[in-house]
Structures are given as C-alpha cells and as structure tokens.
Scaffold this active site. Structure first.
Site, short mmCIF file in Angstrom:
data_model
loop_
_atom_site.label_atom_id
_atom_site.label_comp_id
_atom_site.label_asym_id
_atom_site.label_seq_id
_atom_site.Cartn_x
_atom_site.Cartn_y
_atom_site.Cartn_z
N SER A 16 0.84 -1.20 0.00
CA SER A 16 0.00 0.00 0.00
C SER A 16 0.88 1.25 0.00
O SER A 16 0.61 2.21 -0.73
CB SER A 16 -0.90 0.01 1.24
OG SER A 16 -1.76 -1.09 1.24
N ARG A 39 1.16 8.25 5.77
CA ARG A 39 0.27 7.52 6.68
C ARG A 39 -1.12 8.15 6.73
O ARG A 39 -2.11 7.43 6.88
CB ARG A 39 0.89 7.40 8.09
CG ARG A 39 0.15 6.38 8.97
CD ARG A 39 1.01 5.73 10.02
NE ARG A 39 1.97 4.81 9.45
CZ ARG A 39 1.72 3.54 9.12
NH1 ARG A 39 0.51 3.02 9.32
NH2 ARG A 39 2.65 2.77 8.61
N HIS A 42 -2.71 6.73 3.75
CA HIS A 42 -2.95 5.30 4.01
C HIS A 42 -4.22 5.08 4.82
O HIS A 42 -4.97 4.13 4.60
CB HIS A 42 -1.73 4.74 4.75
CG HIS A 42 -1.81 3.29 5.08
ND1 HIS A 42 -2.21 2.84 6.32
CD2 HIS A 42 -1.57 2.18 4.34
CE1 HIS A 42 -2.19 1.51 6.33
NE2 HIS A 42 -1.81 1.09 5.14
#
Lengths: 208, 208
Positions: A16, A39, A42
């Site tokens: 990812s 992040r 994500h």
C-alpha cells in the site's frame, strides 16, 4: 479458504505504501514529514493530505525525539486514543490521556457553560513532562490551547491540529499556525480522529 | 474567553449539516440513505461519499428497525467501537462487540496462520440475536463473513463494508455486494473505522 492466498497484513501495508508513494507528488517534505503524509493517505485513501498538511519547520523531527524520551499524548476523542499504537508508545514510556469521558469534566463543562473539550485541555495543561496534543475533533480544544499558549501557561511539545468540519474549524487551525509552537495542521475542512491517530502513529513508527 | 461567542457544538452540527446539504448532489437516495451519506461527509469533509456509497435496497430502513429491537454491533477495530454512540445504542438495548484485542484471539490467529480479523468474525458469528457488522479496516474480515454467509452459517442483519485501502480492499467489498445480505458499501479505496462508526451513528440517530 481461498483468501489464504491473499497477502498477509504486513505485506499489504508495504505494498500500500508503495502505491501511495507512486501516486503522490514529489513534494519538498523532509523524510519525516513525508512519512506523516503517507500515513494520512494510508488511513483515508484521500490524496488531499498530500496538499493540505502544514508542518512547522522541524516539528516532526523534534516530536520524534521527544517521543523517544517518553512524551505523553493528549487526545480530544476516545476514538483517536483507540487508534494510536499503545504498544509502541508504552515501550517508549509514554501514555495516552483523554479526559473527554470523565464524569467530572462533563459536570465542570455544564457548570461553566463551556465545552468538555475546553475543560479537557485545561486538565491536560496540568500534566507533568512533555506532552503532544493530538486534536482531531473539537475546534474549541484548539482555541483553548491557543489561549493558554499565548498566555504562557502551556508549552506543548507539538500540537497536531486536525479537526474535521465545516464551522469554526479552519479558523481554529489557522490560529495554532501562528501560536509559535511546533505544529502539524490539516488546512481546510479535512482531518478527523483517524487522521490525528495516523499522525501520532507515523511519528511513533519513526522512533525505532 | 473570546470563543464563548462561537457557536455551541449542537448548533455547529446543525449548521454543518446545512452546508453539506447545500453542497451535495440531489441524488436519488431514500431519506434514510441520505442521512447516512451526510454523516459520512460530516465525519470526513470528503464529498466522495456522495458518490461511492452503495446501499442494498431497504438496507438502511431494515437496519433502523432492527436496532430498535436491540441489535448488537460488531466492529473490526476498537477505534470504530470507540466512535459509535454507546449511549443511544445502550438505550435501545444493544451492545458493541470487538474481539480484535482479546488475547486468545491473537493466539488462535497465530496458531492457525490467519488474521485476528478472521478469528474475530468467527467469534462474532456465534453471538445470539440480530447483529450488524461494521467493518472499516480488515478485508479479511469481509472475506470470512462472505464465506460464512454463502455457506449458510451466518445471516447478518446488515454488513457495513467500508475498509479503506489499496490492496485487496475493493475486491473484498465487491464480494459482500453479491452475498445476498443487506449491505452498505463504500466502493473503491475509501472508507475507514471513522466511516464505519459514522454509518452506525447515522442509523442509530434515526431510531428516535
């Protein structure tokens, strides 16, 4: 089970992050800032976080240092607290504090005619040791932090100012921008408890 | 304090919903579905939720009915569990179940070489009474639910299938779409624990 052939969670996260890396702009972030941006994407699949995050210079690097010494984290929702990696934080000697659900906080807020978030920030300001504030929900929390900072009553190690919302939210974030403390801000409407937790985790994962 | 003049949280929520209403497309949702869409946008400030949410026909209306009878909610993260309004759910007689952090779940997952999310769903399948599954994180949770549903081992009242992610996520959500159970799905990459919680709350707030 057919899905035994699917990737393991660790491999999924690695893959990812590769996809995010490919699709995000080059930017001119430091390595530490870039890890925070990644992040946030994500956790939301929203590439707007590649353009709306503001970092005060050195904030990420100093926050990583201070987390290594066992800094605590204050949140304004139990949801953000639930999303922060307590294993890593605990290993470093840090603790999460969220005063929002405390009964006496609700009582004090009602009595004074203010929000629980404001009372929670006042309680948090009395904590000993270095503290990172991770605010993903309440603009009033940011306003109270801003007041205490400008009055010299509070020197946070970092303010993560990422409430989501349509009313009062953008202004509350912009105030923190000029409060003269290390900060990470999601400019505009976006943010949330998930983003607050993701930023904390991105910092924690860089302490290793 | 200057910000005493700012809106109260209740007023902020009302005003925010008005802004969302103005900016979102007319759509052809039912009133119940529209309330779900609005709360997802409210929690993320991301108007993509006006186009990526799929509702199986009648799913929202039936879920509201079943919540009124005290249905439980199963989540795949403590973060989603933390974000669900437990006061409203509790008043209706419902409970939240999240098995992810249970020690024996981790042990069983390690022993069998599968994810904790899969073990958690198997535990949840043994719960008595009607259950809503709110999955905002783990594609493997959805895959296991899909298997149990197709094997006739589980008849969920509703599956909220909204994991966020870049790998395996879209496929896992599309499978639930054709499993023949009431479902609410965030198509594509987006979703998350915050979205799972927001959908549950949008349903809960319509039980009154």
């Amino acid at each position: 089970m057919e899905h035994k052939e699917w990737m393991r969670p660790e491999d999924i996260e690695r893959r990812s992050m590769e996809i995010i890396e490919q699709e995000m702009p080059a930017g001119n972030w430091t390595l530490g800032e870039r890890a925070v941006v990644k992040r946030c994407i994500h956790t939301s699949a929203d590439f707007d976080y590649a353009s709306n995050l503001y970092f005060s210079p050195g904030a990420v690097e100093r926050a990583i240092e201070i987390l290594r010494t066992g800094a605590g984290i204050v949140t304004d929702t139990n949801m953000a607290a639930a999303g922060i990696n307590k294993k890593v934080l605990g290993r470093l000697g840090g603790t999460i504090h969220c005063f929002m659900a405390a009964e006496d906080v609700a009582e004090e807020a009602t009595r004074r005619g203010i929000t629980r978030a404001v009372v929670s920030m006042e309680r948090a300001a009395k904590l000993n040791g270095p503290v990172i504030f991770a605010i993903g929900n309440a603009p009033t929390a940011l306003l109270r932090l801003d007041e205490m900072i400008r009055a010299g009553e509070l020197v946070p190690s970092l303010v993560i100012a990422v409430p989501v919302g349509f009313v009062n939210v953008e202004e509350s974030k912009e105030r923190i921008c000029t409060a003269g403390v290390p900060c990470i801000i999601a400019r505009g409407r976006k943010g949330g408890s998930n983003i607050a937790a993701a930023i904390c985790n991105a910092l924690l994962y860089q302490t290793g």
